[in-house]
Design an enzyme around this catalytic site. Structure first.
Site, short mmCIF file in Angstrom:
data_model
loop_
_atom_site.label_atom_id
_atom_site.label_comp_id
_atom_site.label_asym_id
_atom_site.label_seq_id
_atom_site.Cartn_x
_atom_site.Cartn_y
_atom_site.Cartn_z
N TRP A 316 70.34 -46.05 37.13
CA TRP A 316 69.52 -45.16 37.97
C TRP A 316 70.16 -44.95 39.33
O TRP A 316 69.77 -44.06 40.07
CB TRP A 316 68.09 -45.70 38.11
CG TRP A 316 67.92 -46.92 38.98
CD1 TRP A 316 68.72 -48.02 39.01
CD2 TRP A 316 66.89 -47.15 39.96
NE1 TRP A 316 68.24 -48.94 39.92
CE2 TRP A 316 67.12 -48.43 40.51
CE3 TRP A 316 65.80 -46.42 40.40
CZ2 TRP A 316 66.30 -48.99 41.50
CZ3 TRP A 316 64.98 -46.98 41.38
CH2 TRP A 316 65.23 -48.24 41.92
N ASP A 317 71.14 -45.78 39.67
CA ASP A 317 71.89 -45.63 40.91
C ASP A 317 72.31 -44.17 41.11
O ASP A 317 72.29 -43.64 42.22
CB ASP A 317 73.17 -46.48 40.87
CG ASP A 317 72.92 -47.97 40.65
OD1 ASP A 317 72.03 -48.29 39.84
OD2 ASP A 317 73.62 -48.79 41.26
N GLU A 455 63.93 -56.86 40.21
CA GLU A 455 64.29 -57.58 38.98
C GLU A 455 64.04 -59.09 39.06
O GLU A 455 64.37 -59.81 38.13
CB GLU A 455 65.75 -57.29 38.63
CG GLU A 455 65.97 -55.83 38.29
CD GLU A 455 67.44 -55.45 38.09
OE1 GLU A 455 68.31 -56.28 38.41
OE2 GLU A 455 67.70 -54.33 37.61
N LYS A 567 63.39 -58.56 45.05
CA LYS A 567 64.84 -58.34 45.14
C LYS A 567 65.17 -57.08 45.95
O LYS A 567 66.15 -57.03 46.68
CB LYS A 567 65.40 -58.20 43.72
CG LYS A 567 66.90 -58.02 43.66
CD LYS A 567 67.37 -57.91 42.20
CE LYS A 567 68.88 -57.77 42.11
NZ LYS A 567 69.34 -57.49 40.74
N GLN A 568 64.35 -56.07 45.78
CA GLN A 568 64.64 -54.77 46.40
C GLN A 568 63.35 -53.97 46.44
O GLN A 568 62.38 -54.34 45.78
CB GLN A 568 65.72 -54.04 45.60
CG GLN A 568 65.32 -53.66 44.19
CD GLN A 568 66.54 -53.44 43.30
OE1 GLN A 568 67.06 -54.38 42.70
NE2 GLN A 568 67.00 -52.21 43.21
C1 BGC Z 1 69.94 -53.73 40.94
C2 BGC Z 1 69.70 -52.47 40.14
C3 BGC Z 1 70.95 -51.63 40.12
C4 BGC Z 1 72.15 -52.43 39.67
C5 BGC Z 1 73.45 -51.66 39.75
C6 BGC Z 1 71.15 -54.45 40.41
O1 BGC Z 1 71.42 -55.57 41.20
O2 BGC Z 1 68.83 -54.58 40.90
O3 BGC Z 1 68.62 -51.75 40.68
O4 BGC Z 1 70.78 -50.54 39.29
O5 BGC Z 1 72.28 -53.58 40.47
O6 BGC Z 1 73.77 -51.31 41.05
#
Ligand code: BGC
Length: 700
Positions: A316-317, A455, A567-568
């Protein structure tokens, strides 16, 4: 005599366009290779030293060409080290770790997209040699990589030996049915511009006598073709390399012109803050380097074409973090990336069907075909094997792709795209959500057992981001479908023949969207991130302010899941994407609640906090997060730039400047700005394209 542009080419003088690395620090080599990568959306090559060093990890990738070892997921293929070159002077290898370096400077010239190297070296017998070299991946002709090296013996005459034998003149390999051909054309010129040899002089066993004070020059071109473009890649590569070498001056000029066009459209200029300016250009440089409007079969992986991280997989980035930059400054590139999602729709349908759902569930990690290629396990440095559930549970990706489709169409009004591809994606993703939700006893639709953007918490129920985006997806698909039926009845019928959609089905999407559980509490104005989140242990993250490891490592994976540490951004991500649908006090309340609980364990995290903080007028926090984002690659502040630059963070940095500080809102009738610029930014100017018009903006 050959008079090419090589000797007169020089780096840009304005330091705001340059990333300069002075000297040589061995341990930084891997991160620099990522930072200094050159790419053009088809080819990408890490900025490794030509002669290598004990920590060199050179790699050149071709967008969309993957391979897999038995039992593992596909990774981007690495083709051989096309720009390897070792130089020996009077029998002694010229290396940074042998003798004495008098001067060593590498410069990424972002304006010209050329990587430079200037090196003066003294061997143990006092012989001083000067090297000046540059390389680039042609933006005008994506099959070409160019490397030129000038060698000057400053205070001696003697035998000079060049060895580029690692790079054979032509190779052909096959990966998952795609054959790849790399051909090299080389020539060595004397100080008068006379060709004194080519491949044989680079074999490592044919020294020639170099004269004191004279400059010898190697000019080399690598051409790459695959069976995806032609059924005779070998011939095409060989012919192209020879031809390009003969037109080197033109190839250089075309490349420079192509970048001028890109920068004209994409450069965000900041007066008063040179570091921020450089960081924004660094972001745009890598984003522009990785896109290819001419190839709808590929998209941009999490680390672009700059390193092996995430094996080149697309997440999804791309849609949520990188795409807005392209949509507004290079819509043709944005379109091609969305077409990749269209071409991978069959795999997304199969993915949904495999799990017993309808419609399309995009792969959490996607490669050439769109099949889910998320690894199921990962090994930790401590030897532990960890199960990865994102591929099975991170379903929000389908709504993210739909969101990008709508955002692109809304900004471009590219109706052809909508009718040929976009609407089908909107419908199939809405269909997925309609089958994914479950109507429960409380009369509400629920989505159980998912992972949201955060996550650290797996297998959760009713993740606010997932449910909120699913709701948006269902509603938007219904609105756009109805609009199409009215405005483009013929096309709508044609779509109907492909993926029959009835009025009842559209109505059912509206009903689900109306009754889906959102986790919103009217009283507090907060969304609960998932069911039960508010009962988790609250941990004061300020106690860990000086940590150098991420919070999941400090507390352990199982423990962190029992806490509110995320985490984010998850709810904050939802607030950002659905900004105009939420009242101001709700945006503020959720940001203030979740921001202190975020551990920023992902590179995607700080940029979104920067945008939202800037929009809320919290400038201290916004600037803090902007700089944290800028330093992810420029200061390697997460410690993992070695695996490639973080493309989402780079796209996020651009978003925090444009949608955050500049406050660009793409409204219904016209774009508006509500700027909140950092104090040091005396002026921000930029261009962007919206509904076929270019806007030139200068703030304040
Ligand atoms: C993040 C994801 C992201 C992925 C790739 C992970 O650490 O939690 O949201 O898509 O890294 O950048």
């Amino acid at each position: 005599m050959l008079d090419t542009a090589v000797p007169s080419l020089a780096p840009t003088t304005d330091p705001a366009w340059l990333l300069v690395e002075e000297g040589f620090t061995l341990v930084r080599e891997h991160e620099l290779e990522s930072q200094f990568a050159i790419a053009n959306g088809y080819l990408g090559s890490r900025g490794s030293l030509a002669e290598g060093c004990p920590l060199s990890a050179p790699a050149t990738y071709i967008a969309g060409v993957f391979d897999a070892e038995p039992g593992s997921v596909p990774h981007l293929v690495e083709i051989h080290d096309w720009c390897h070159l070792s130089v020996s002077i009077c029998g002694q290898p010229l290396r940074l770790d042998v003798g004495r370096t008098l001067e060593h400077r590498r410069i990424l010239d972002m304006r010209q997209a050329i990587l430079w190297r200037f090196w003066r070296h003294e061997d143990k017998d006092g012989r001083i040699t000067r090297i000046r070299s540059f390389r680039f991946a042609s933006q005008a002709d994506r099959h070409l990589l160019v490397h030129c090296v000038e060698i000057t013996p400053e205070n001696y005459s003697g035998p000079l030996l060049l060895d580029a034998s690692l790079a054979a003149s032509a190779t052909q390999t096959t990966h998952e049915g795609v054959s790849v051909s790399v051909a090299l054309a080389n020539r060595v010129l004397d100080p008068d511009g006379r060709v004194i040899g080519s491949t044989e002089l680079l074999s490592g066993n044919q020294p020639f006598r170099a004269k004191r004070g004279s400059t010898y020059r190697l000019e080399r071109v690598a051409a790459v073709y695959t069976s995806r473009e032609t059924d005779r890649p070998n011939e095409a590569a060989q012919r192209h390399a020879e031809d390009a070498l003969n037109r080197l001056t033109e190839i250089i000029a075309d490349h420079q012109r192509a970048w001028q066009i890109r920068w004209h459209a994409s450069d965000v200029r900041i007066e008063g803050a040179p570091e921020d300016q450089r960081a924004l250009r660094f972001a745009a440089y890598h984003l522009l380097s990785c896109a290819n409007p001419d190839d709808e079969r590929v998209s941009i992986g999490a680390r672009g074409l700059s390193g092996p991280g995430y094996k080149g997989h697309v997440l999804w980035d791309t849609e949520i973090f990188m795409l807005p930059f392209f949509t507004l400054t290079w819509p043709e590139a944005a379109r091609a990336m969305l077409m990749y999602r269209y071409h991978t729709l069959p795999a997304a349908r199969a993915n949904a069907a495999r799990l017993g759902y309808s419609g399309a569930l995009y792969a959490w990690e996607s490669a050439a075909t769109g099949e889910d290629v998320t690894p199921s396990f990962v090994g930790t440095p401590e030897g532990e094997v960890i199960r990865i559930l994102t591929g099975e549970q991170e379903h929000h990706i389908s709504a993210d792709v739909a969101y990008a489709v709508w955002q692109y169409w809304d900004a471009t009004r590219d109706d052809r795209f909508l009718l040929d591809a976009g609407l089908e994606i909107l419908i199939e993703t809405a269909r997925f959500w309609a089958s994914r939700v479950v109507l429960e006893e409380d009369g509400r639709y629920h989505i159980r057992c998912v992972i949201g953007p955060d996550e650290y918490h797996e297998s959760v129920d009713d993740n606010a981001y997932t449910n909120g985006m699913a709701q948006w997806n269902l509603e938007t698909a219904a609105n756009v479908a109805e609009r199409c039926a009215v405005y483009w009845p013929e096309e709508w019928q044609a779509i109907g023949r492909r993926i029959a959609v009835s009025e009842e089905e559209i109505q059912s999407w509206r009903n689900i969207a109306r009754d889906i559980y959102t986790g919103f509490d009217e009283r507090t104005g907060l969304f609960e991130q998932f069911r039960g989140y508010f009962e988790l242990e609250d941990i004061d993250l300020s106690r860990f302010a000086n940590r150098i490891a991420p919070m999941d490592v400090i507390l352990g994976r199982e423990n962190i899941a029992k806490t509110k540490i995320i985490k984010q951004p998850d709810v904050v991500m939802l607030v950002y994407l659905l900004w105009d649908r939420l009242p101001a006090e709700v945006r503020k309340a959720n940001f203030e609640y979740y921001e202190p609980r975020c551990g920023h364990g992902s590179s995607l995290s700080p940029a979104i906090h920067a945008v939202v903080a800037a929009r809320l007028g919290n400038m201290a926090l916004a600037e803090h997060y902007f700089r944290q984002t800028a330093e992810i690659d420029l200061a390697n502040n997460m410690g993992n730039s070695a695996a490639g630059v973080h493309m989402a963070a780079l796209g996020g940095l651009w978003q925090s400047a444009v949608f955050g500080f500049a406050g660009l809102h793409l409204g219904e009738s016209e774009p508006r700005f509500q700027p909140n610029l950092p104090e040091s930014w005396r002026r921000l100017s930029m261009r962007f394209q919206w509904r076929n018009n270019w806007f030139d903006v200068a703030l304040p």
